[in-house]
Design an enzyme around this catalytic site. Structure first.
Site, PDB file in Angstrom:
ATOM      1  CG  HIS A   4      -2.343  -2.946  -8.515  1.00 51.45           C
ATOM      2  ND1 HIS A   4      -3.707  -3.016  -8.387  1.00 51.45           N
ATOM      3  CD2 HIS A   4      -1.860  -2.835  -7.254  1.00 51.45           C
ATOM      4  CE1 HIS A   4      -4.060  -2.967  -7.117  1.00 51.45           C
ATOM      5  NE2 HIS A   4      -2.937  -2.849  -6.389  1.00 51.45           N
ATOM      6  CD  GLU A  22      -2.725  -1.310  -0.072  1.00 48.37           C
ATOM      7  OE1 GLU A  22      -3.055  -2.451  -0.448  1.00 48.37           O
ATOM      8  OE2 GLU A  22      -3.001  -0.275  -0.722  1.00 48.37           O
TER       9      GLU A  22
END
Lengths: 402, 80
Positions: A131, A122
């Protein structure tokens, strides 16, 4: 790797974070350590420094929450979505939220989610990374339990974050507070926005262990194995890959292939017909097929037939012709029959008795093109097993086109 | 055409939600052409399969559903 649209980043190197609340699943100190270690991953490969503050607005606000918690992404109870974080920016920008309905753990277990691993992912978002679809990368969206001892970022993660912030400065000054227990600060040193009554700050150090140079004449290896036609040389967490198709040596880390395996193997060998490689560390061994670690591992090396007195092995090599695997321990070796999956009788024997010209401990070994290569220190010995003859002695890194 | 099954079972509902959350799938609620929605969803399934290195079929097969059901980060994989 990917970034958020327009690649937002923090326009400064000193970034603050604050832990707003805690999960009852873990000790507060363990939550703090997990998050500090997660920040350290990123500070070790960028010029960024992360300072924890205890009140007021920090750049990255970290909290645990359940279900709807005031932003667009409500959490969904146990499993499913574990956490999320926002790209750099004011207000909610950079903030990281963790789903309190998950079972957060200090160590990777199969019944919970490791806070360090999820926080590290995170915080990648908090710094501007999106991502990655590279399997094994930290920024891969799916949670993967892996060994967090000496955990290293995947090269893809490093490429991504350095594309945003550059590499760590050579002489990046670590503030006067190395990461031991906090000590009192003199007000003159305290950051201006903190009142002296508050706890002192902790800043993450930047020092990744660097990979030895390819052509360093003193280079030695922990283990070496073939793998689907390539040769993999291991040292610490680093891997040198020699492919028959590319002249360049490729540099990787163990975690980029096998994220949950420990760095620093003792030995490794390939059983080519089974497309299987076995890795050994201390008194345990793992079997992998490509990326996949076979289920049921690690197993104790005693399963292979070693006596309990053997706590680790130095090297292993599989003979494709005889289907025997030789395990080297000190000045002795064992012979393991891969067909019967059993250690042969009459072993251990002295290495010097059967391996021409090899009269010392073996660090690593592999077989290639009918020759065996035994490594000891910074030398390697090429042996023709059929003729039982030492052909030549070379530098251990002679495969690296030095 | 990789066509989804007519009766929207639980898995399909789950997949739809997944694609909405992480692959920017927007179902056109009042589209007259059901097949248009199905094709749009199949496109998104293809995008997700490609991202995870699965076989790109556009079908909500077992492996694709398995991947969707794994614990993960709540940030979308694909952003408009």
């Amino acid at each position: 790797y990917s970034t958020f649209p327009r690649s937002p980043t923090w326009k400064k190197e000193d970034v603050t974070y604050r832990i707003l609340n805690y999960t009852p699943d873990m000790l507060q100190a363990d939550v703090e350590e997990a998050i500090a270690k997660a920040f350290q991953l990123w500070s070790s490969v960028t010029p960024l420094r992360f300072t924890r503050v205890y009140s007021g607005q920090a750049d990255i606000m970290i909290s645990f929450a359940s279900g709807f918690h005031g932003d667009f992404y409500s959490f969904d109870g146990p499993g499913g979505t574990l956490a999320h974080a926002y790209p750099p920016g004011s207000g909610i920008g950079g903030d990281a939220h963790f789903d309190e309905d998950e079972n957060w753990t200090k160590f990777p277990t199969y019944s919970g989610y490791n806070l360090f691993l999820v926080a590290a992912h995170e915080l990648g978002h908090s710094l501007g990374l999106g991502h990655s679809n590279v399997f094994g990368a930290l920024m891969y969206p799916i949670y993967m339990a892996r060994d967090i001892r000496d955990y290293q970022l995947h090269q893809d993660d490093i490429n991504g974050i350095q594309a945003l912030y550059g590499s760590p400065r050579e002489s990046s000054p670590t503030k006067a507070f190395p990461p031991q227990e906090p000590t009192e600060m003199t007000p003159a040193e305290a950051p201006t926005e903190m009142s002296p009554q508050e706890k002192p700050t902790r800043t993450t150090p930047s020092k990744p262990p660097s990979r030895p140079e390819d052509c360093d004449p003193r280079l030695t290896f922990d283990a070496i194995t073939t793998l689907r036609g390539e040769i993999l040389f291991f040292k610490g967490s680093y891997v040198w890959r020699k492919s028959p198709y590319f002249s360049e040596i490729e540099h990787d880390t163990i975690s980029s292939f096998w994220p949950s395996l420990i760095a620093g193997f003792d030995a490794a060998y390939e059983v080519d017909k089974k497309d299987r490689v076995l890795f050994f560390k201390d008194d345990q061994y793992w079997a992998v097929s490509g990326y996949t670690i076979d289920t049921g591992f690690p197993k104790p090396i005693q399963n292979l037939g070693f006596p309990t007195s053997v706590r680790k092995i130095d090297a292993a090599v599989h003979d494709q012709n005889t289907k025997k695997t030789y395990f080297f321990v000190g000045n002795k070796y064992w012979s393991f029959n891969e067909n019967t999956q059993s250690m042969e009788r009459g072993y251990p024997r002295k290495i010097s008795a059967d391996f021409q010209g090899i009269g010392h401990k073996v660090d690593a070994a592999f077989q290639k093109n009918g020759y065996f290569y035994f490594f000891h220190g910074s030398n390697q010995y090429e042996v023709d097993m059929k003729k039982q003859k030492l052909i030549r002695i070379m530098k251990a890194n002679s495969w690296f086109n030095c | 055409f990789p066509v989804l099954p007519e009766n929207e079972n639980e898995d399909t509902q789950f997949a739809k939600k997944y694609l909405e959350n992480f692959y920017d799938f927007k179902e056109e609620k009042n589209s007259l052409f059901k097949s248009k929605n199905l094709n749009h969803m199949a496109d998104k399934i293809r995008e997700m399969q490609s991202f995870f290195g699965l076989e790109v079929t556009g079908e909500l097969n077992h492996k694709t559903l398995d991947m969707m059901k794994q614990a993960r980060c709540g940030i979308p994989d694909i952003r408009s």
